[in-house]
Scaffold this motif. Structure first.
Motif, PDB file in Angstrom:
ATOM      1  N   SER A  32       1.082  -1.373   0.033  1.00  0.00           N
ATOM      2  CA  SER A  32      -0.243   0.146  -0.302  1.00  0.00           C
ATOM      3  C   SER A  32       0.722   1.482   0.055  1.00  0.00           C
ATOM      4  O   SER A  32       1.811   1.394   0.187  1.00  0.00           O
ATOM      5  N   SER A  33      -0.150   2.437  -0.160  1.00  0.00           N
ATOM      6  CA  SER A  33       0.910   3.394  -0.324  1.00  0.00           C
ATOM      7  C   SER A  33       1.804   3.803   1.412  1.00  0.00           C
ATOM      8  O   SER A  33       0.699   3.459   2.185  1.00  0.00           O
ATOM      9  N   GLY A  34       2.729   4.260   1.370  1.00  0.00           N
ATOM     10  CA  GLY A  34       4.247   4.698   2.582  1.00  0.00           C
ATOM     11  C   GLY A  34       4.094   2.947   3.266  1.00  0.00           C
ATOM     12  O   GLY A  34       4.841   3.344   3.785  1.00  0.00           O
ATOM     13  N   SER A  35       3.945   1.587   2.005  1.00  0.00           N
ATOM     14  CA  SER A  35       4.745   1.210   2.783  1.00  0.00           C
ATOM     15  C   SER A  35       6.673   0.832   2.503  1.00  0.00           C
ATOM     16  O   SER A  35       7.265   0.156   3.258  1.00  0.00           O
ATOM     17  N   GLY A  36       6.960   1.984   1.687  1.00  0.00           N
ATOM     18  CA  GLY A  36       8.167   1.689   1.512  1.00  0.00           C
ATOM     19  C   GLY A  36       9.166   1.274   0.357  1.00  0.00           C
ATOM     20  O   GLY A  36       9.925   1.712  -0.248  1.00  0.00           O
ATOM     21  N   LYS A  37       8.114   1.379  -0.897  1.00  0.00           N
ATOM     22  CA  LYS A  37       8.198   1.138  -1.669  1.00  0.00           C
ATOM     23  C   LYS A  37       9.298   2.092  -2.491  1.00  0.00           C
ATOM     24  O   LYS A  37      10.658   1.259  -3.274  1.00  0.00           O
ATOM     25  N   ARG A 198      -0.592 -10.466 -13.325  1.00  0.00           N
ATOM     26  CA  ARG A 198      -0.033 -10.475 -14.987  1.00  0.00           C
ATOM     27  C   ARG A 198       1.669 -10.565 -14.849  1.00  0.00           C
ATOM     28  O   ARG A 198       2.088 -11.322 -15.672  1.00  0.00           O
ATOM     29  N   LEU A 199       2.494  -9.899 -14.486  1.00  0.00           N
ATOM     30  CA  LEU A 199       3.199  -9.312 -14.402  1.00  0.00           C
ATOM     31  C   LEU A 199       4.995 -10.281 -14.904  1.00  0.00           C
ATOM     32  O   LEU A 199       6.289 -10.077 -14.783  1.00  0.00           O
ATOM     33  N   ALA A 200       4.641 -10.195 -12.777  1.00  0.00           N
ATOM     34  CA  ALA A 200       5.539 -10.323 -12.130  1.00  0.00           C
ATOM     35  C   ALA A 200       6.596 -12.210 -11.912  1.00  0.00           C
ATOM     36  O   ALA A 200       5.781 -12.995 -12.022  1.00  0.00           O
ATOM     37  N   THR A 201       7.364 -12.029 -11.593  1.00  0.00           N
ATOM     38  CA  THR A 201       8.050 -13.272 -11.591  1.00  0.00           C
ATOM     39  C   THR A 201       7.635 -13.754  -9.857  1.00  0.00           C
ATOM     40  O   THR A 201       7.558 -14.879  -9.463  1.00  0.00           O
ATOM     41  N   THR A 202       8.423 -12.647  -9.240  1.00  0.00           N
ATOM     42  CA  THR A 202       8.935 -12.866  -7.774  1.00  0.00           C
ATOM     43  C   THR A 202       8.519 -11.613  -7.154  1.00  0.00           C
ATOM     44  O   THR A 202       8.177 -10.488  -7.925  1.00  0.00           O
ATOM     45  N   VAL A 203       6.847 -11.490  -6.073  1.00  0.00           N
ATOM     46  CA  VAL A 203       6.907 -10.364  -5.448  1.00  0.00           C
ATOM     47  C   VAL A 203       7.295 -10.645  -3.998  1.00  0.00           C
ATOM     48  O   VAL A 203       8.055 -11.043  -3.202  1.00  0.00           O
ATOM     49  N   VAL A 204       7.804  -8.625  -3.372  1.00  0.00           N
ATOM     50  CA  VAL A 204       8.172  -8.373  -2.226  1.00  0.00           C
ATOM     51  C   VAL A 204       7.428  -8.127  -1.845  1.00  0.00           C
ATOM     52  O   VAL A 204       7.233  -6.945  -2.311  1.00  0.00           O
ATOM     53  N   LEU A 205       6.359  -8.140  -0.774  1.00  0.00           N
ATOM     54  CA  LEU A 205       5.102  -8.030  -0.387  1.00  0.00           C
ATOM     55  C   LEU A 205       5.756  -6.903   0.750  1.00  0.00           C
ATOM     56  O   LEU A 205       6.467  -7.610   1.833  1.00  0.00           O
ATOM     57  N   LEU A 206       5.550  -5.804   0.712  1.00  0.00           N
ATOM     58  CA  LEU A 206       6.441  -4.078   2.007  1.00  0.00           C
ATOM     59  C   LEU A 206       4.898  -3.952   2.755  1.00  0.00           C
ATOM     60  O   LEU A 206       3.320  -3.161   1.889  1.00  0.00           O
ATOM     61  N   ASP A 207       5.172  -3.755   4.117  1.00  0.00           N
ATOM     62  CA  ASP A 207       4.283  -2.726   4.977  1.00  0.00           C
ATOM     63  C   ASP A 207       4.541  -2.512   6.071  1.00  0.00           C
ATOM     64  O   ASP A 207       5.872  -2.756   6.686  1.00  0.00           O
ATOM     65  N   LYS A 208       4.831  -1.015   5.790  1.00  0.00           N
ATOM     66  CA  LYS A 208       5.677  -0.381   6.924  1.00  0.00           C
ATOM     67  C   LYS A 208       6.617  -0.719   6.951  1.00  0.00           C
ATOM     68  O   LYS A 208       6.873  -0.401   7.925  1.00  0.00           O
ATOM     69  N   GLY A 209       7.174  -0.840   5.651  1.00  0.00           N
ATOM     70  CA  GLY A 209       9.134  -0.448   5.882  1.00  0.00           C
ATOM     71  C   GLY A 209       9.192  -1.557   5.798  1.00  0.00           C
ATOM     72  O   GLY A 209      10.777  -2.358   5.853  1.00  0.00           O
ATOM     73  N   LYS A 210       8.165  -3.109   6.215  1.00  0.00           N
ATOM     74  CA  LYS A 210       8.667  -4.432   7.019  1.00  0.00           C
ATOM     75  C   LYS A 210       8.994  -5.575   5.803  1.00  0.00           C
ATOM     76  O   LYS A 210       7.413  -5.321   4.937  1.00  0.00           O
ATOM     77  N   VAL A 211       8.932  -6.536   4.649  1.00  0.00           N
ATOM     78  CA  VAL A 211       8.977  -7.208   3.938  1.00  0.00           C
ATOM     79  C   VAL A 211       8.319  -8.444   4.568  1.00  0.00           C
ATOM     80  O   VAL A 211       9.075  -9.091   5.436  1.00  0.00           O
ATOM     81  N   LEU A 212       6.922  -8.652   3.866  1.00  0.00           N
ATOM     82  CA  LEU A 212       6.334  -9.222   5.256  1.00  0.00           C
ATOM     83  C   LEU A 212       6.454 -11.239   3.980  1.00  0.00           C
ATOM     84  O   LEU A 212       6.331 -11.931   4.733  1.00  0.00           O
TER      85      LEU A 212
END
Length: 373
Positions: A32-37, A198-212
């Motif tokens: 989400s917005s503000g997650s650090g992306k 649709r596009l990603a090979t790998t997903v890095v899920l971020l939340d509040k600056g951390k990798v979930l």
């Protein structure tokens, strides 16, 4: 070419502490917005000097603060595509592309430029100026300019965010070709589930600056534990499917989740690999094979987990063939069916519930793995 990133940075009450490794292909920074992306991708590009970081691309160190190494942006050989194309308005498309070649030490070749022009479908645009281009056309030119600088990797910061749905639909097939036809890693920033699926090979899920979680797209997007972070209304499954045939009544038959999957006609030829995203809200569960119902898709599987929260809903994950399927049902329904890990059941999906935007080309790594087994 692998990508290894570890960044720690603190500013204005926000702390980014994210580390991940990813194989070749498209690595999506999703959250989400503000997650650090954007902070993370700016640290990778060198536009931000983080408190601590180590960034390595294909064995080449771009930054290692412990060793006192932090290359400036122009020495990192990173192509950056922003939300806005940022083309030079006084130059033609051809001249904008040549600007990208100018940054390459070898200046590139005419053959390489021709290949990219064909891949991105911008041959008819070469003599136009940016003011005469659509948003999708501008982004394709911006991608071509970035690639002609011969980068070690490509960074794309929400490149479709400023486009309407029609322009997004126009450019997505070109991004799929970019994923499949180039061997440089792509770090793709997005908060759109449809784009990532649709596009990603790998997903890095971020939340509040951390990798979930970090992992293959199908695994991350189908994890019920991550549904709250992804969004309950957006949660669902990403299935790897193969086109079987196109029927005369307008339906395409796919092989997916160990069964047949019928969708309104899609492009592609028999044998082609595609990705299909199915929303958890669009899946019904049954303990018995359904009888006379209008839904065409019945996918047998086994419940692997059930997650509940404070509300009335339950997120059920089931294994179906080689795929995982999510179904969002009520707690009352889960209790009535006595669902628990190990329960055999059927996922029922209406053909028309799968939107065209949720169907994309499968990446080449999947096709290669099939030929080696």
């Amino acid at each position: 070419m692998t990508l290894s990133v570890s960044v720690q940075h603190h500013f204005g009450g926000f702390t980014l502490d994210a580390s991940f490794e990813a194989p070749a292909g498209v690595t999506a920074l999703f959250g989400s917005s503000g997650s650090g992306k954007t902070t993370l991708v700016n640290a990778v590009s060198g536009l931000l000097r983080p408190d601590q970081a180590r960034v390595e691309v294909g064995g080449r160190l771009l930054c290692d603060t412990e060793k006192g190494l932090c290359l400036p942006p122009h020495k990192r050989r990173v192509g950056y595509v922003f939300q806005e194309a940022r083309l030079f308005p006084h130059l033609t498309v051809r001249q904008n592309l040549h600007y990208g070649r100018w940054f390459s030490k070898t200046r590139g070749s005419d053959a390489e430029e021709s290949r990219l022009v064909e891949m991105l479908g911008i041959g008819a645009l070469l003599d136009r100026r940016p003011g005469a281009l659509s948003g999708g056309e501008k982004q394709r030119v911006a991608i071509g300019r970035a690639l002609l600088s011969q980068p070690l990797m490509l960074l794309m910061d929400e490149p479709l965010a400023a486009l309407d749905e029609a322009r997004k639909a126009e450019i997505l097939p070109y991004l799929e070709r970019l994923r499949d036809d180039t061997d440089i890693p792509i770090l793709y920033v997005s908060h759109s589930v449809a784009e990532v699926a649709r596009l990603a090979t790998t997903v890095v899920l971020l939340d509040k600056g951390k990798v979930l979680k970090t992992g293959p797209t199908e695994e991350v997007m189908s994890d019920p534990a991550l549904a709250p972070a992804i969004g309950l209304r957006e949660a669902g499954s990403v299935l790897s499917a193969t086109v079987v045939t196109h029927h005369d009544d307008g339906l395409t038959e796919l092989a997916a989740a160990g069964a047949k999957l019928f969708l309104p006609r899609i492009g592609g030829n028999p044998g082609d690999h595609v990705r299909v995203r199915i929303h958890a809200n669009d899946v019904m569960l049954s303990l018995d094979p359904p009888g006379r119902v209008s839904a065409l898709n019945t996918l047998p599987g086994t419940v692997t987990s059930i997650r509940t929260g404070g509300g009335p809903g339950a997120m059920v994950q089931m294994q179906a063939g080689d795929d995982q399927i999510l179904a969002r049902v009520t707690k009352r329904s889960a209790a009535a069916l006595d669902l628990k890990p190990g329960t055999e059941c059927y996922a029922i999906v209406k053909s028309v519930s799968v939107a065209r935007a949720d169907i994309g080309a499968g990446d080449q790594s999947m096709a290669k793995s099939d030929t080696t087994t």
